[in-house]
Structures are given as C-alpha cells and as structure tokens.
Design a protein around this motif. Structure first.
Motif, PDB file in Angstrom:
ATOM      1  N   GLY A 165      29.348 -30.462  48.879  1.00  0.00           N
ATOM      2  CA  GLY A 165      28.299 -30.978  48.005  1.00  0.00           C
ATOM      3  C   GLY A 165      26.893 -30.656  48.451  1.00  0.00           C
ATOM      4  O   GLY A 165      26.585 -29.544  48.907  1.00  0.00           O
ATOM      5  N   LEU A 166      26.008 -31.658  48.316  1.00  0.00           N
ATOM      6  CA  LEU A 166      24.599 -31.472  48.669  1.00  0.00           C
ATOM      7  C   LEU A 166      24.440 -31.126  50.141  1.00  0.00           C
ATOM      8  O   LEU A 166      23.580 -30.318  50.517  1.00  0.00           O
ATOM      9  CB  LEU A 166      23.814 -32.747  48.351  1.00  0.00           C
ATOM     10  CG  LEU A 166      23.773 -33.203  46.902  1.00  0.00           C
ATOM     11  CD1 LEU A 166      22.945 -34.488  46.775  1.00  0.00           C
ATOM     12  CD2 LEU A 166      23.205 -32.121  45.996  1.00  0.00           C
ATOM     13  N   GLY A 167      25.259 -31.722  50.994  1.00  0.00           N
ATOM     14  CA  GLY A 167      25.169 -31.461  52.422  1.00  0.00           C
ATOM     15  C   GLY A 167      25.509 -30.028  52.770  1.00  0.00           C
ATOM     16  O   GLY A 167      24.819 -29.386  53.572  1.00  0.00           O
ATOM     17  N   ALA A 168      26.569 -29.512  52.173  1.00  0.00           N
ATOM     18  CA  ALA A 168      26.975 -28.128  52.444  1.00  0.00           C
ATOM     19  C   ALA A 168      25.900 -27.149  51.981  1.00  0.00           C
ATOM     20  O   ALA A 168      25.580 -26.180  52.676  1.00  0.00           O
ATOM     21  CB  ALA A 168      28.304 -27.828  51.752  1.00  0.00           C
ATOM     22  N   ALA A 169      25.340 -27.401  50.799  1.00  0.00           N
ATOM     23  CA  ALA A 169      24.294 -26.514  50.282  1.00  0.00           C
ATOM     24  C   ALA A 169      23.048 -26.573  51.147  1.00  0.00           C
ATOM     25  O   ALA A 169      22.423 -25.538  51.428  1.00  0.00           O
ATOM     26  CB  ALA A 169      23.958 -26.906  48.840  1.00  0.00           C
ATOM     27  N   THR A 170      22.682 -27.771  51.597  1.00  0.00           N
ATOM     28  CA  THR A 170      21.505 -27.922  52.450  1.00  0.00           C
ATOM     29  C   THR A 170      21.700 -27.217  53.778  1.00  0.00           C
ATOM     30  O   THR A 170      20.792 -26.536  54.280  1.00  0.00           O
ATOM     31  CB  THR A 170      21.213 -29.412  52.679  1.00  0.00           C
ATOM     32  OG1 THR A 170      20.964 -30.036  51.424  1.00  0.00           O
ATOM     33  CG2 THR A 170      20.013 -29.603  53.590  1.00  0.00           C
ATOM     34  N   ALA A 171      22.886 -27.371  54.352  1.00  0.00           N
ATOM     35  CA  ALA A 171      23.183 -26.694  55.615  1.00  0.00           C
ATOM     36  C   ALA A 171      23.054 -25.185  55.459  1.00  0.00           C
ATOM     37  O   ALA A 171      22.498 -24.496  56.335  1.00  0.00           O
ATOM     38  CB  ALA A 171      24.584 -27.069  56.089  1.00  0.00           C
ATOM     39  N   ALA A 172      23.532 -24.658  54.331  1.00  0.00           N
ATOM     40  CA  ALA A 172      23.454 -23.214  54.087  1.00  0.00           C
ATOM     41  C   ALA A 172      22.012 -22.748  53.934  1.00  0.00           C
ATOM     42  O   ALA A 172      21.623 -21.696  54.468  1.00  0.00           O
ATOM     43  CB  ALA A 172      24.262 -22.858  52.842  1.00  0.00           C
ATOM     44  N   VAL A 173      21.197 -23.521  53.220  1.00  0.00           N
ATOM     45  CA  VAL A 173      19.791 -23.164  53.025  1.00  0.00           C
ATOM     46  C   VAL A 173      19.050 -23.176  54.360  1.00  0.00           C
ATOM     47  O   VAL A 173      18.282 -22.245  54.671  1.00  0.00           O
ATOM     48  CB  VAL A 173      19.118 -24.126  52.021  1.00  0.00           C
ATOM     49  CG1 VAL A 173      17.597 -23.949  52.032  1.00  0.00           C
ATOM     50  CG2 VAL A 173      19.656 -23.908  50.619  1.00  0.00           C
ATOM     51  N   LEU A 174      19.257 -24.198  55.154  1.00  0.00           N
ATOM     52  CA  LEU A 174      18.578 -24.290  56.456  1.00  0.00           C
ATOM     53  C   LEU A 174      19.026 -23.173  57.391  1.00  0.00           C
ATOM     54  O   LEU A 174      18.208 -22.570  58.098  1.00  0.00           O
ATOM     55  CB  LEU A 174      18.855 -25.655  57.087  1.00  0.00           C
ATOM     56  CG  LEU A 174      18.189 -26.862  56.426  1.00  0.00           C
ATOM     57  CD1 LEU A 174      18.682 -28.168  57.060  1.00  0.00           C
ATOM     58  CD2 LEU A 174      16.671 -26.783  56.521  1.00  0.00           C
ATOM     59  N   ALA A 175      20.325 -22.884  57.390  1.00  0.00           N
ATOM     60  CA  ALA A 175      20.834 -21.811  58.247  1.00  0.00           C
ATOM     61  C   ALA A 175      20.256 -20.463  57.834  1.00  0.00           C
ATOM     62  O   ALA A 175      19.879 -19.646  58.682  1.00  0.00           O
ATOM     63  CB  ALA A 175      22.355 -21.786  58.196  1.00  0.00           C
ATOM     64  N   ALA A 176      20.153 -20.228  56.521  1.00  0.00           N
ATOM     65  CA  ALA A 176      19.593 -18.970  56.028  1.00  0.00           C
ATOM     66  C   ALA A 176      18.127 -18.822  56.410  1.00  0.00           C
ATOM     67  O   ALA A 176      17.625 -17.699  56.553  1.00  0.00           O
ATOM     68  CB  ALA A 176      19.748 -18.887  54.511  1.00  0.00           C
ATOM     69  N   ALA A 177      17.444 -19.962  56.598  1.00  0.00           N
ATOM     70  CA  ALA A 177      16.029 -19.940  56.998  1.00  0.00           C
ATOM     71  C   ALA A 177      15.863 -19.857  58.514  1.00  0.00           C
ATOM     72  O   ALA A 177      14.737 -19.878  59.013  1.00  0.00           O
ATOM     73  CB  ALA A 177      15.317 -21.177  56.462  1.00  0.00           C
ATOM     74  N   GLY A 178      16.970 -19.785  59.241  1.00  0.00           N
ATOM     75  CA  GLY A 178      16.903 -19.588  60.683  1.00  0.00           C
ATOM     76  C   GLY A 178      17.136 -20.810  61.539  1.00  0.00           C
ATOM     77  O   GLY A 178      17.059 -20.731  62.772  1.00  0.00           O
TER      78      GLY A 178
END
Length: 254
Positions: free
Chosen positions: A16-29
């Motif tokens: 859900g929201l947590g998985a998407a947020t983790a992916a966005v933060l990881a993509a930003a470094g």
C-alpha cells in the motif's frame, strides 16, 4: 532535508502507501528500512527497491526498540520516519446485533493511534541526539491520518476516532520537538488504490467512490502519497500541519 544518503524507516512498508513511499524514498537515494509484521512480503519489496526489511509490531515498544536498533546498526539512526501501518474497521456504534464490539475498537485505536505514537516517540528520542543538519534540522516524522478524521461516515466511528487522534498529535508533537530540530507532519489521504481499501470492493462500490472524487476523477495512486512525503522532507517550512491529499473529495454521511 535532502533524503539522499539518509536513513529512513517506513512502517507498513510491505504494501500500500508504505510500499510506495519506501520506493519513492529509495529512488531518491535514501537508505530505507521497511517495518512490517509480514516479513516475507517486506523482504520481497525491500529486495526490489534496494532496502532492508525489519520485523516490527508498532504496538509493542520492545519490538519497536529492537527494530530501531537493527536499523541503526545496518544503515545508521533514522533521520526520516513515515508511519503508514494501519488497519480499517467498519461497524455501526449500535448495529443489528447490539453495541460495537469493544475488542475491535481497542484494536483499531491500538494499531492506528497508539502504534503511530509508539514509533514517533521512540524514533524522536533517537533523532534528538543526532548532529544537526542544515537549518539545525535533525529529523522528519510523517504520520498518516485520513479524511475520515474530519468527515467520518456512518460505520467508521472506530477508524475515524483513531485517525482523528493521529491528526491531533501533529501540532503538539511539532511544538515539543522544536528545540530538537525535528519536524512533524501529517498526511490525510482520501480513498487510494491500496489493498486495505480496494480488496473486496465490487465494481458498483468502486464507481460510487470515484463519483465522490472531484478532480482528478479517480482514486489516489500510492506513489502520489510517496511523492508528497518526499516533498515534505525537502521543504523545511512544512511543520505541524495536516495536509489533505484527496483531490477535493468530501465524504458524505454514508
């Protein structure tokens, strides 16, 4: 705060929201740790985004402390914490079978409100002793409420109460953490395309939910939540506020 190279935790990070947020933060470094009770699912997502999975029950302070210790050892003390872990419960206060099941009410409050507070208090204690960054900032905490906190529908009493509590935590926590250089923000999403919301929805109910949306005329996408978290991290003037993320959606009584 520039998230690149910073240690971050996301509760409910396996879906859900947590998985998407983790992916966005990881993509930003960012170096991201996914806290979840479903460790297998967390490992799978962590592997996909280059993060780490950590077993954690957000309602248990011993479990939270152990998880934070694990993160600190592996990737450094968190500078960013995002609370996405939560559950939904739906029932009338007085239904056909009598009064609301109090065990369900307690569980909803325990996970959504107490779990958020448990993570927030323990991660803030660790952030407060870190070296300050630009503007004296030491950390950012983002909690998840819901538009149900403000426009709870019939049958959402327990869920609305829990999310109303999360929203109400925002300003007093932000004020308390001023001297420590820790910002506290809250996002109140509308109806998003997450397993917690869309599982079991009929096409008819789904279309009815979309009809309540103004613009855009669709349900929210989890990555849009994650992108807002990233924006909050990057804008130091955002503090002590609840941001609605709902496309101007307003919930009717039922």
């Amino acid at each position: 705060m520039d998230v690149s190279g910073k240690s971050a935790i996301v509760t409910g990070g396996a879906s859900g929201l947590g998985a998407a947020t983790a992916a966005v933060l990881a993509a930003a470094g960012a170096k991201v740790a996914l806290f979840d009770r479903d460790l297998d699912k967390a490992h799978a997502h962590a592997g996909a985004i280059g993060g780490m999975a950590v077993a954690c029950d957000v309602t248990d302070e011993v479990s939270v402390d152990a998880a934070l210790d694990q993160v600190a050892e592996a990737q450094g003390a968190p500078r960013i914490a995002v609370n996405c872990a939560g559950i939904v419960s739906g029932s009338r206060i007085v239904g056909r079978n009598g009064p609301f099941d109090m065990s369900v009410f307690r569980k909803t409050i325990e996970v959504n409100l107490i779990g958020t507070f448990c993570i927030m208090s323990r991660v803030a204690a660790r952030m407060a002793v870190l070296d300050p960054l630009e503007d004296g900032e030491r950390g950012v905490i983002v909690n998840t409420a819901s538009i149900a906190a403000f426009e709870g529908q019939i049958g959402q009493a327990a869920y609305s109460a829990s999310k109303g509590g999360v929203a109400a935590l925002t300003l007093p926590a932000a004020r308390e953490f001023v001297k420590a250089g820790i910002r506290v923000m809250c996002i109140a999403p509308g109806v998003f395309e997450t397993p917690m919301v869309s599982q079991g929805l009929s096409d008819e109910i789904r279309e009815a939910l979309i009809a309540k949306c103004q613009f855009p005329a669709r349900l929210g996408r989890p990555e849009e939540y994650g992108n807002l978290v990233l924006s909050i991290c990057g804008n130091s003037m955002l503090n002590g506020e609840v941001i609605r993320l709902d496309g101007a959606q307003r919930l009717e009584p039922r």
